[in-house]
Write a protein that holds these residues in place. Structure first.
Motif, short mmCIF file in Angstrom:
data_model
loop_
_atom_site.label_atom_id
_atom_site.label_comp_id
_atom_site.label_asym_id
_atom_site.label_seq_id
_atom_site.Cartn_x
_atom_site.Cartn_y
_atom_site.Cartn_z
N ALA A 5 0.83 -1.20 0.00
CA ALA A 5 0.00 0.00 0.00
C ALA A 5 0.87 1.26 0.00
O ALA A 5 0.57 2.24 -0.71
CB ALA A 5 -0.94 -0.01 1.21
N TYR A 6 1.93 1.25 0.78
CA TYR A 6 2.82 2.41 0.84
C TYR A 6 3.47 2.67 -0.52
O TYR A 6 3.49 3.80 -1.01
CB TYR A 6 3.90 2.20 1.90
N ARG A 7 4.01 1.61 -1.15
CA ARG A 7 4.66 1.79 -2.44
C ARG A 7 3.65 2.22 -3.51
O ARG A 7 3.99 2.99 -4.42
CB ARG A 7 5.33 0.48 -2.87
N SER A 36 -8.94 3.02 3.76
CA SER A 36 -9.98 2.37 4.56
C SER A 36 -9.65 0.89 4.73
O SER A 36 -9.14 0.25 3.80
CB SER A 36 -11.34 2.53 3.88
N ASP A 37 -9.99 0.36 5.91
CA ASP A 37 -9.82 -1.08 6.14
C ASP A 37 -11.14 -1.71 6.61
O ASP A 37 -11.14 -2.64 7.41
CB ASP A 37 -8.71 -1.33 7.17
N LEU A 86 -8.81 -3.81 2.62
CA LEU A 86 -8.03 -2.58 2.63
C LEU A 86 -8.20 -1.90 1.28
O LEU A 86 -7.98 -2.52 0.23
CB LEU A 86 -6.56 -2.86 2.88
N THR A 87 -8.59 -0.63 1.30
CA THR A 87 -8.77 0.13 0.07
C THR A 87 -7.97 1.42 0.16
O THR A 87 -8.11 2.18 1.12
CB THR A 87 -10.25 0.46 -0.18
N LEU A 99 -6.25 0.73 -4.99
CA LEU A 99 -5.68 -0.57 -4.59
C LEU A 99 -6.66 -1.23 -3.63
O LEU A 99 -7.10 -0.62 -2.65
CB LEU A 99 -4.33 -0.38 -3.88
N SER A 100 -7.00 -2.50 -3.90
CA SER A 100 -7.89 -3.27 -3.04
C SER A 100 -7.19 -4.55 -2.62
O SER A 100 -6.68 -5.29 -3.48
CB SER A 100 -9.20 -3.61 -3.76
#
Length: 374
Positions: free
Chosen positions: A275-277, A300-301, A306-307, A358-359
């Protein structure tokens, strides 16, 4: 089962035929018909299910010919015995007691074709066509399996490379922090001592100039280290993405609004890193190409998912550009997402901004750790 020689159009290759027929006269007629064709073949005769099974078990069969109605059973009973084997040979009905409807129903079930006994002359041609279709299907399925295996190996290689890259980044960041950072800090103290104790104004000026350049070098090393593996990731994904947003806003003067569903999120190291990258790459692309006036980040989680969405109101992009062979940035993010069982969605229109989402399901286990701890 061996590949059908007829599919290779080589009359010198020997074809292995199994003929399921209770009438010896009809069997002999079939043999005579085949001998008139330019074929080299062996033919095995069975008049019961037991004999049929025995021949199938002990001989490589290229094609099966079967009467439809036999004493106590039908050709469909024999078909059920072999259909479970995905590599079974083509099965052709050769019968005088089958109606057109029954033949069509049989073909729908997977029977290759049918020939009426009073039209026996068609048999060699029908056999050849059935064998060609069977071989074509076999080669296609083999190609699909090889492609799937190749894609699996490529995905494993990509995961290995990503893991290696992250480990190398962590090692470099550690060296910058421990060795270069420590040395630069020590030099800064020495220059400060020289500046305080020197009685020569020129020496103090040089010491101050060197201190300023050294401070710039320290700042550069810290930025490099943060890009390699920011220590703020140890504080969680929300804090790390917030730092990215603030750094982006500071560098570009473009306001960034970040909304998180919670101040902290219990995530694995692998998911946090992906998610960070993703956020990092998205913001980098925005700063290079989008020319926006505003950026929004939603994290959001909720509901086991996680989105992460990074959206801008910039000039947008042509979605066809993502299909270019050298569009490695987005392809790399898509591969990262797959490594944690997630996926990436991108929507954009020229002049109307871009949204990258990203999901990642949070119920999965993730073998890739991507540990970058320094």
């Amino acid at each position: 089962m061996i590949a059908s020689p007829m599919a290779r159009h080589d009359p010198e290759q020997r074809l292995s035929i199994l003929h399921l027929e209770d009438s010896l006269a009809d069997h002999r007629l079939t043999v005579m018909t085949l001998r008139r064709a330019p074929l080299v073949f062996d033919i095995h005769h069975a008049d019961s299910l037991e004999a049929f099974q025995t021949l199938m078990a002990h001989h490589p069969i290229d094609v099966i010919l079967a009467d439809y109605q036999l004493p106590g059973f039908t050709a469909m009973d024999a078909w059920q015995l072999i259909v479970q084997n995905p590599n079974h040979p083509p099965f052709i009905l050769l019968s005088g007691a089958i109606g057109e409807k029954a033949a069509v129903d049989a073909i729908r079930l997977g029977i290759a074709d049918y020939v009426l006994k009073d039209d026996m002359a068609r048999l060699p041609h029908v056999m050849q066509r059935a064998c060609e279709v069977h071989e074509s299907r076999r080669l296609r399925e083999q190609a699909v399996q090889e492609l799937a295996a190749s894609q699996k190996r490529l995905a494993e290689l990509t995961e290995h490379l990503q893991s290696s890259i992250e480990q190398e980044r962590a090692a470099i960041a550690r060296e910058i922090h421990d060795d270069i950072g420590g040395a630069l800090t020590a030099i800064r103290f020495d220059l400060a001592w020289i500046g305080r104790h020197s009685t020569q104004e020129g020496v103090r000026d040089h010491a101050q100039a060197a201190t300023n350049m050294l401070q710039h070098a320290i700042g550069a090393s810290q930025r490099i280290m943060m890009n390699l593996r920011p220590p703020i990731l140890d504080q969680g994904l929300v804090a790390a993405v917030q730092w990215l947003a603030e750094d982006f806003e500071r560098r570009t003067n473009v306001p960034v609004k970040m909304v998180a569903s919670a101040p902290s999120m219990p995530l694995s190291d692998a998911v946090q890193l992906v998610a960070y990258r993703t956020a990092q790459e998205a913001l980098t692309n925005i700063s290079k190409y989008a020319a926006p006036t505003q950026v929004r980040i939603d994290l959001s989680d909720s509901e086991g998912m996680l989105t992460l969405e990074v959206a801008d109101n910039g000039q947008g992009l042509d979605m066809r550009a993502l299909e270019k062979p050298k569009a490695f940035g987005i392809k790399g993010l898509q591969e990262r997402a797959r490594m944690v069982d997630g996926w990436l969605d991108i929507s954009s229109r020229p002049g109307q901004g871009t949204s990258l989402i990203l999901s990642v399901p949070l119920v999965s286990t993730h073998p890739f750790t991507g540990d970058e701890r320094t």
